[in-house]
Design a protein around this motif. Structure first.
Motif, mmCIF file in Angstrom:
data_model
loop_
_atom_site.group_PDB
_atom_site.id
_atom_site.type_symbol
_atom_site.label_atom_id
_atom_site.label_comp_id
_atom_site.label_asym_id
_atom_site.label_seq_id
_atom_site.Cartn_x
_atom_site.Cartn_y
_atom_site.Cartn_z
ATOM 1 N N GLY A 84 0.790 -1.286 0.060
ATOM 2 C CA GLY A 84 0.041 -0.004 -0.235
ATOM 3 C C GLY A 84 0.859 1.454 -0.186
ATOM 4 N N VAL A 85 0.173 2.301 0.313
ATOM 5 C CA VAL A 85 0.815 3.757 0.501
ATOM 6 C C VAL A 85 0.452 4.304 1.435
ATOM 7 N N ILE A 86 1.222 5.536 1.894
ATOM 8 C CA ILE A 86 0.750 6.386 2.907
ATOM 9 C C ILE A 86 0.937 7.740 2.272
ATOM 10 N N VAL A 87 -0.485 8.481 2.568
ATOM 11 C CA VAL A 87 -0.600 9.482 1.794
ATOM 12 C C VAL A 87 -0.943 10.449 3.093
ATOM 13 N N ASN A 88 -0.301 11.791 3.328
ATOM 14 C CA ASN A 88 -0.601 12.796 4.436
ATOM 15 C C ASN A 88 -0.741 11.850 5.807
ATOM 16 N N GLY A 89 0.150 10.939 5.916
ATOM 17 C CA GLY A 89 -0.091 10.127 7.286
ATOM 18 C C GLY A 89 -0.969 8.878 7.559
ATOM 19 N N ILE A 90 -1.809 8.851 6.293
ATOM 20 C CA ILE A 90 -2.673 7.928 6.402
ATOM 21 C C ILE A 90 -2.379 6.837 5.425
ATOM 22 N N GLU A 91 -2.807 5.391 5.891
ATOM 23 C CA GLU A 91 -2.078 4.271 5.222
ATOM 24 C C GLU A 91 -3.521 3.963 4.561
ATOM 25 N N TYR A 92 -3.211 3.453 3.023
ATOM 26 C CA TYR A 92 -4.100 2.828 2.295
ATOM 27 C C TYR A 92 -3.614 1.471 1.830
ATOM 28 N N THR A 93 -4.188 0.490 2.028
ATOM 29 C CA THR A 93 -3.793 -0.861 1.823
ATOM 30 C C THR A 93 -4.466 -1.557 0.856
ATOM 31 N N ALA A 94 -5.540 -0.787 -0.117
ATOM 32 C CA ALA A 94 -6.227 -1.423 -1.134
ATOM 33 C C ALA A 94 -5.940 -0.388 -2.297
ATOM 34 N N SER A 95 -6.424 -0.613 -3.527
ATOM 35 C CA SER A 95 -6.252 0.325 -4.509
ATOM 36 C C SER A 95 -7.117 1.688 -4.258
ATOM 37 N N VAL A 96 -6.399 2.623 -4.701
ATOM 38 C CA VAL A 96 -6.544 4.115 -4.278
ATOM 39 C C VAL A 96 -6.320 5.040 -5.471
ATOM 40 N N VAL A 97 -7.168 6.216 -5.532
ATOM 41 C CA VAL A 97 -7.049 7.368 -6.172
ATOM 42 C C VAL A 97 -6.590 8.384 -5.399
ATOM 43 N N VAL A 98 -5.405 8.757 -5.713
ATOM 44 C CA VAL A 98 -4.907 10.144 -5.085
ATOM 45 C C VAL A 98 -4.707 11.126 -5.973
ATOM 46 N N PRO A 99 -5.700 12.250 -5.862
ATOM 47 C CA PRO A 99 -5.781 13.534 -6.486
ATOM 48 C C PRO A 99 -4.795 14.575 -5.792
ATOM 49 N N TRP A 100 -4.203 15.318 -6.549
ATOM 50 C CA TRP A 100 -3.454 16.347 -6.167
ATOM 51 C C TRP A 100 -3.922 17.126 -4.986
ATOM 52 N N SER B 7 -1.769 19.477 -11.988
ATOM 53 C CA SER B 7 -2.909 18.730 -11.597
ATOM 54 C C SER B 7 -3.051 17.397 -11.944
ATOM 55 N N VAL B 8 -2.371 16.360 -11.194
ATOM 56 C CA VAL B 8 -2.100 15.160 -11.424
ATOM 57 C C VAL B 8 -3.061 14.146 -10.250
ATOM 58 N N VAL B 9 -3.142 13.040 -10.931
ATOM 59 C CA VAL B 9 -3.977 11.988 -10.357
ATOM 60 C C VAL B 9 -3.342 10.682 -10.254
ATOM 61 N N ALA B 10 -2.958 10.000 -9.287
ATOM 62 C CA ALA B 10 -2.411 8.838 -9.409
ATOM 63 C C ALA B 10 -3.639 7.736 -9.119
ATOM 64 N N ALA B 11 -3.809 6.790 -9.795
ATOM 65 C CA ALA B 11 -4.645 5.616 -9.696
ATOM 66 C C ALA B 11 -3.741 4.569 -9.645
#
Length: 130
Positions: free
Chosen positions: A21-37, A115-119
């Motif tokens: 998974g990933v950590i975005v802004n201190g929050i962990e995500y362990t399933a597929s996620v969309v990270v907008p800018w 203006s990027v989005v990570a899927a």
């Protein structure tokens, strides 16, 4: 892998990524996620590459990015061009890479003010903690 992203206030930087998974802004995500800018990080209801649909990519159009970085999982796999049609029709750029490379590239573009989005596809039985 831990990343040192240049975070601009109000944006979503990926600070760590791995196969689980990933950590975005201190929050962990362990399933597929969309990270907008900017804005809310969203669960992406895709748990395998085979589950990718036109509708999953069409949902990204509403975020109004200039570019979508698709992280295809642990290895590089390209979705069928027909699945990307909603993005292409709206003149939104799409780049495909493995998820680790997608995380790094997303942070570089974010630091440039894009203006990027990570899927990001994370395959497996894990569920998102957010």
């Amino acid at each position: 892998m831990k990343l040192q992203a240049d975070r601009i206030e109000g944006t979503n930087a990926i600070s760590r990524h791995g196969a689980e998974g990933v950590i975005v802004n201190g929050i962990e995500y362990t399933a597929s996620v969309v990270v907008p800018w900017q804005g809310q990080v969203l669960a992406w209801p895709v748990s395998t590459f085979a589950e990718l649909t036109v509708e999953r990519f069409a949902a990204l159009v509403q975020l109004r990015p200039e570019l979508v970085i698709f992280g295809s999982g642990r290895r590089l796999r390209f979705p069928a061009p027909a699945l990307l049609r909603p993005l292409i029709d709206q003149r939104i750029g799409v780049e495909t890479m493995d998820t680790a490379a997608a995380c790094r590239t997303y942070n570089v573009l974010l630091a440039e003010g894009r203006s990027v989005v990570a899927a990001l596809l994370f395959e497996g039985p894990a569920q998102s903690t957010a």
